[in-house]
Structure formats: C-alpha cells, structure tokens
Design a protein around this motif. Structure first.
Motif, PDB file in Angstrom:
ATOM      1  N   SER A  95       0.823  -1.208   0.000  1.00 22.72           N
ATOM      2  CA  SER A  95       0.000   0.000   0.000  1.00 22.72           C
ATOM      3  C   SER A  95       0.856   1.257   0.000  1.00 22.72           C
ATOM      4  O   SER A  95       1.719   1.432   0.864  1.00 22.72           O
ATOM      5  N   ASP A  96       0.607   2.096  -0.981  1.00 24.98           N
ATOM      6  CA  ASP A  96       1.255   3.406  -1.063  1.00 24.98           C
ATOM      7  C   ASP A  96       0.541   4.324  -0.070  1.00 24.98           C
ATOM      8  O   ASP A  96      -0.471   4.911  -0.383  1.00 24.98           O
ATOM      9  N   ARG A  97       1.074   4.384   1.140  1.00 27.37           N
ATOM     10  CA  ARG A  97       0.575   5.115   2.305  1.00 27.37           C
ATOM     11  C   ARG A  97      -0.471   4.317   3.070  1.00 27.37           C
ATOM     12  O   ARG A  97      -1.196   3.502   2.530  1.00 27.37           O
ATOM     13  N   PHE A  98      -0.510   4.581   4.390  1.00 24.78           N
ATOM     14  CA  PHE A  98      -1.544   4.040   5.268  1.00 24.78           C
ATOM     15  C   PHE A  98      -1.671   4.991   6.457  1.00 24.78           C
ATOM     16  O   PHE A  98      -1.497   6.200   6.309  1.00 24.78           O
ATOM     17  N   VAL A  99      -1.914   4.484   7.631  1.00 23.27           N
ATOM     18  CA  VAL A  99      -2.284   5.315   8.778  1.00 23.27           C
ATOM     19  C   VAL A  99      -1.200   6.311   9.197  1.00 23.27           C
ATOM     20  O   VAL A  99      -1.497   7.417   9.661  1.00 23.27           O
ATOM     21  N   ASP A 100       0.077   5.962   9.017  1.00 21.08           N
ATOM     22  CA  ASP A 100       1.151   6.878   9.426  1.00 21.08           C
ATOM     23  C   ASP A 100       1.074   8.208   8.694  1.00 21.08           C
ATOM     24  O   ASP A 100       1.474   9.245   9.245  1.00 21.08           O
ATOM     25  N   SER A 101       0.584   8.202   7.472  1.00 23.29           N
ATOM     26  CA  SER A 101       0.464   9.438   6.704  1.00 23.29           C
ATOM     27  C   SER A 101      -0.469  10.429   7.398  1.00 23.29           C
ATOM     28  O   SER A 101      -0.179  11.620   7.472  1.00 23.29           O
ATOM     29  N   SER A 102      -1.590   9.932   7.904  1.00 22.95           N
ATOM     30  CA  SER A 102      -2.537  10.826   8.578  1.00 22.95           C
ATOM     31  C   SER A 102      -1.945  11.395   9.859  1.00 22.95           C
ATOM     32  O   SER A 102      -2.115  12.576  10.171  1.00 22.95           O
ATOM     33  N   ILE A 103      -1.240  10.559  10.601  1.00 24.64           N
ATOM     34  CA  ILE A 103      -0.630  11.031  11.844  1.00 24.64           C
ATOM     35  C   ILE A 103       0.400  12.116  11.544  1.00 24.64           C
ATOM     36  O   ILE A 103       0.474  13.134  12.243  1.00 24.64           O
ATOM     37  N   ALA A 104       1.190  11.916  10.478  1.00 28.48           N
ATOM     38  CA  ALA A 104       2.230  12.887  10.133  1.00 28.48           C
ATOM     39  C   ALA A 104       1.659  14.146   9.488  1.00 28.48           C
ATOM     40  O   ALA A 104       2.024  15.270   9.869  1.00 28.48           O
ATOM     41  N   TYR A 105       0.762  13.983   8.516  1.00 31.44           N
ATOM     42  CA  TYR A 105       0.260  15.134   7.749  1.00 31.44           C
ATOM     43  C   TYR A 105      -0.809  15.922   8.495  1.00 31.44           C
ATOM     44  O   TYR A 105      -0.734  17.151   8.573  1.00 31.44           O
ATOM     45  N   GLN A 106      -1.815  15.220   8.991  1.00 30.17           N
ATOM     46  CA  GLN A 106      -2.882  15.955   9.681  1.00 30.17           C
ATOM     47  C   GLN A 106      -2.528  16.204  11.147  1.00 30.17           C
ATOM     48  O   GLN A 106      -2.713  17.298  11.651  1.00 30.17           O
ATOM     49  N   GLY A 107      -2.008  15.193  11.817  1.00 32.22           N
ATOM     50  CA  GLY A 107      -1.658  15.366  13.218  1.00 32.22           C
ATOM     51  C   GLY A 107      -0.520  16.340  13.425  1.00 32.22           C
ATOM     52  O   GLY A 107      -0.619  17.274  14.224  1.00 32.22           O
ATOM     53  N   GLY A 108       0.574  16.139  12.663  1.00 30.45           N
ATOM     54  CA  GLY A 108       1.735  17.007  12.791  1.00 30.45           C
ATOM     55  C   GLY A 108       1.689  18.216  11.890  1.00 30.45           C
ATOM     56  O   GLY A 108       1.814  19.353  12.344  1.00 30.45           O
ATOM     57  N   GLY A 109       1.496  17.997  10.600  1.00 32.27           N
ATOM     58  CA  GLY A 109       1.494  19.095   9.642  1.00 32.27           C
ATOM     59  C   GLY A 109       0.407  20.121   9.902  1.00 32.27           C
ATOM     60  O   GLY A 109       0.666  21.328   9.931  1.00 32.27           O
ATOM     61  N   ARG A 110      -0.813  19.647  10.114  1.00 31.18           N
ATOM     62  CA  ARG A 110      -1.946  20.544  10.368  1.00 31.18           C
ATOM     63  C   ARG A 110      -2.027  20.973  11.836  1.00 31.18           C
ATOM     64  O   ARG A 110      -2.870  21.799  12.195  1.00 31.18           O
ATOM     65  N   GLU A 111      -1.202  20.367  12.666  1.00 30.25           N
ATOM     66  CA  GLU A 111      -1.119  20.712  14.091  1.00 30.25           C
ATOM     67  C   GLU A 111      -2.430  20.500  14.845  1.00 30.25           C
ATOM     68  O   GLU A 111      -2.773  21.250  15.751  1.00 30.25           O
ATOM     69  N   ILE A 112      -3.152  19.441  14.476  1.00 31.13           N
ATOM     70  CA  ILE A 112      -4.368  19.131  15.233  1.00 31.13           C
ATOM     71  C   ILE A 112      -4.112  18.018  16.238  1.00 31.13           C
ATOM     72  O   ILE A 112      -5.044  17.590  16.938  1.00 31.13           O
ATOM     73  N   GLY A 113      -2.859  17.540  16.322  1.00 29.60           N
ATOM     74  CA  GLY A 113      -2.473  16.579  17.340  1.00 29.60           C
ATOM     75  C   GLY A 113      -2.273  15.175  16.805  1.00 29.60           C
ATOM     76  O   GLY A 113      -3.215  14.590  16.258  1.00 29.60           O
ATOM     77  N   THR A 114      -1.075  14.648  16.937  1.00 31.93           N
ATOM     78  CA  THR A 114      -0.811  13.281  16.466  1.00 31.93           C
ATOM     79  C   THR A 114      -1.613  12.265  17.278  1.00 31.93           C
ATOM     80  O   THR A 114      -2.092  11.269  16.735  1.00 31.93           O
ATOM     81  N   LYS A 115      -1.770  12.500  18.570  1.00 30.05           N
ATOM     82  CA  LYS A 115      -2.545  11.582  19.418  1.00 30.05           C
ATOM     83  C   LYS A 115      -4.010  11.573  18.982  1.00 30.05           C
ATOM     84  O   LYS A 115      -4.630  10.496  18.875  1.00 30.05           O
ATOM     85  N   GLU A 116      -4.560  12.740  18.726  1.00 32.19           N
ATOM     86  CA  GLU A 116      -5.958  12.842  18.329  1.00 32.19           C
ATOM     87  C   GLU A 116      -6.205  12.160  16.985  1.00 32.19           C
ATOM     88  O   GLU A 116      -7.201  11.442  16.809  1.00 32.19           O
ATOM     89  N   VAL A 117      -5.310  12.390  16.031  1.00 31.58           N
ATOM     90  CA  VAL A 117      -5.480  11.771  14.713  1.00 31.58           C
ATOM     91  C   VAL A 117      -5.289  10.259  14.800  1.00 31.58           C
ATOM     92  O   VAL A 117      -5.989   9.493  14.132  1.00 31.58           O
ATOM     93  N   ALA A 118      -4.359   9.826  15.640  1.00 31.83           N
ATOM     94  CA  ALA A 118      -4.156   8.391  15.833  1.00 31.83           C
ATOM     95  C   ALA A 118      -5.422   7.741  16.385  1.00 31.83           C
ATOM     96  O   ALA A 118      -5.804   6.636  15.974  1.00 31.83           O
TER      97      ALA A 118
END
Length: 216
Positions: A95-118
């Motif tokens: 799979s080209d990307r999975f759950v780690d992408s959301s944690i990095a991009y939305q959680g970290g990049g968008r600054e809405i929280g890696t824990k929350e996105v996880a």
C-alpha cells in the motif's frame, strides 16, 4: 489472516510511489504469492471518490479536522474493500501510504495533534496495522524541490502547503520511526533511484525470508 501487509510512507518528493512501481516486479520474481498494489487515499471506488475531494486544489477552505476525518473514512473503506480481502486470500498487499500518513500530515502538519489523529484512525482500522512499513526519508527542502522540478505533475492541495507545514510532517514521521522500531524501517531516499529500490527490496527480503526466496 495469512497474507502480508506492507505499507510505504514518506514526505512529498521522497520518490516513494516511483520506487514502489519499480520494486513491485522485483518482488513478484521472488515469491509465489500473489502481490496486490494499492494506494491511499483511494484504492477502492468509494475511497477514490473521497480522494478527489481531499486533494482538490480548489478546496482550500476545507477545515483541518474535516480533512483528517475524510482520510480516516477513505482508509476504512480501503481496508474493508481491498486490504482485508487480500490478506484473507493469503496474498501480499503493498500500500502506497496508510495510517502513518494521517498522523504525520494531519496530526503534525496541520497541528491538530498526532494523538488525536491516531485515535480517529484507531477506530477506522480496528487494530489492523501493516506487518512492515518502509519509510522513505528525505528533507522537506529536497522533496519540495523535486516536486517543483517535475513539470509533468501538477501539485495537489497538500503539496502546495508551506515549507513549515512540510517540516512538521517530516518531524512527525521521524517520531513515528523512533516510536515503532519493530514495524517501521527508514531508508535514505536522497540516493540514486536504483539504490533506493535496492535498499527497500533488501529490507523486505530480510523481514520475510521464507516468502521472498526466489519462488522456491
């Protein structure tokens, strides 16, 4: 489930998708198990429809949490439609990307929280994590430079984000690598493409020697 689930992660411009396209035939020559290649967001009809909404360059006003929820929704549909049936059929899923992408991009990049996105994605994936994740590491500056030089590829909504955004994404990925040493293996993506592919193939062979053994 007796199949194998391998995901591929990396910042924009890491060459992850290109490497995946090159290493897939090499892996197919080394195993008798069928290999299925998919991607996120997308991978199935409904998830692909969600992908169009997420990456549309005209949707600049999308709320960050809406974005995170859409990714999780697409992931859930991809899991149900493609990933689980593939693994249940004793096949190998790349799979080209999975759950780690959301944690990095939305959680970290968008600054809405890696824990929350996880936590959002824990609900979506219901405990189904990859057996192995290969992370293609490259600096944000080099990655974005590569994208901007590729005139054949239009930049999507996330690729157009600021350098600071991409730095946060990169930092979040590095933390994921640090926190998940048994699952995530990092390789240097700032090498010649052939070397990157060779490194990735070697990681997979070493992790699953009884599967990728020349088809014997």
């Amino acid at each position: 489930m007796s199949g194998i689930f391998i995901s591929f992660e990396g910042p924009d411009g890491a060459g992850k998708t290109t490497a995946l396209n090159s290493l897939t035939p090499k892996l197919k020559a080394l195993t008798e198990q069928e290999i299925v290649v998919s991607r996120e967001p997308g991978g199935s009809p409904i998830a692909e429809k969600i992908r169009k909404i997420i990456l549309d360059i005209h949707d600049q006003e999308m709320d960050d949490r809406t974005e995170a929820l859409l990714y999780a929704a697409a992931r859930r549909q991809h899991l149900v439609d493609v990933i689980l049936p593939t693994l249940n059929a004793d096949k190998i899923l790349l799979s080209d990307r999975f759950v780690d992408s959301s944690i990095a991009y939305q959680g970290g990049g968008r600054e809405i929280g890696t824990k929350e996105v996880a936590e959002i994605n824990d609900f979506a994936i219901d405990g189904h994590l990859p057996d192995l994740t290969i992370y293609f590491d490259i600096s944000p500056e080099v990655g974005l430079s590569r994208i901007r030089k590729d005139h054949q590829q239009a930049m999507d909504r996330l690729e157009k984000a600021s350098l600071d955004f991409h730095k946060r994404v990169h930092d979040s990925y590095l933390k994921l690598v640090h926190d998940n040493p048994d699952r995530i293996v990092s390789i240097n993506a700032d090498q010649a493409p052939d070397q990157v592919v060779e490194d990735a193939v070697n990681v997979i062979i070493q992790r699953f020697p009884n599967v990728f053994n020349g088809g014997r």
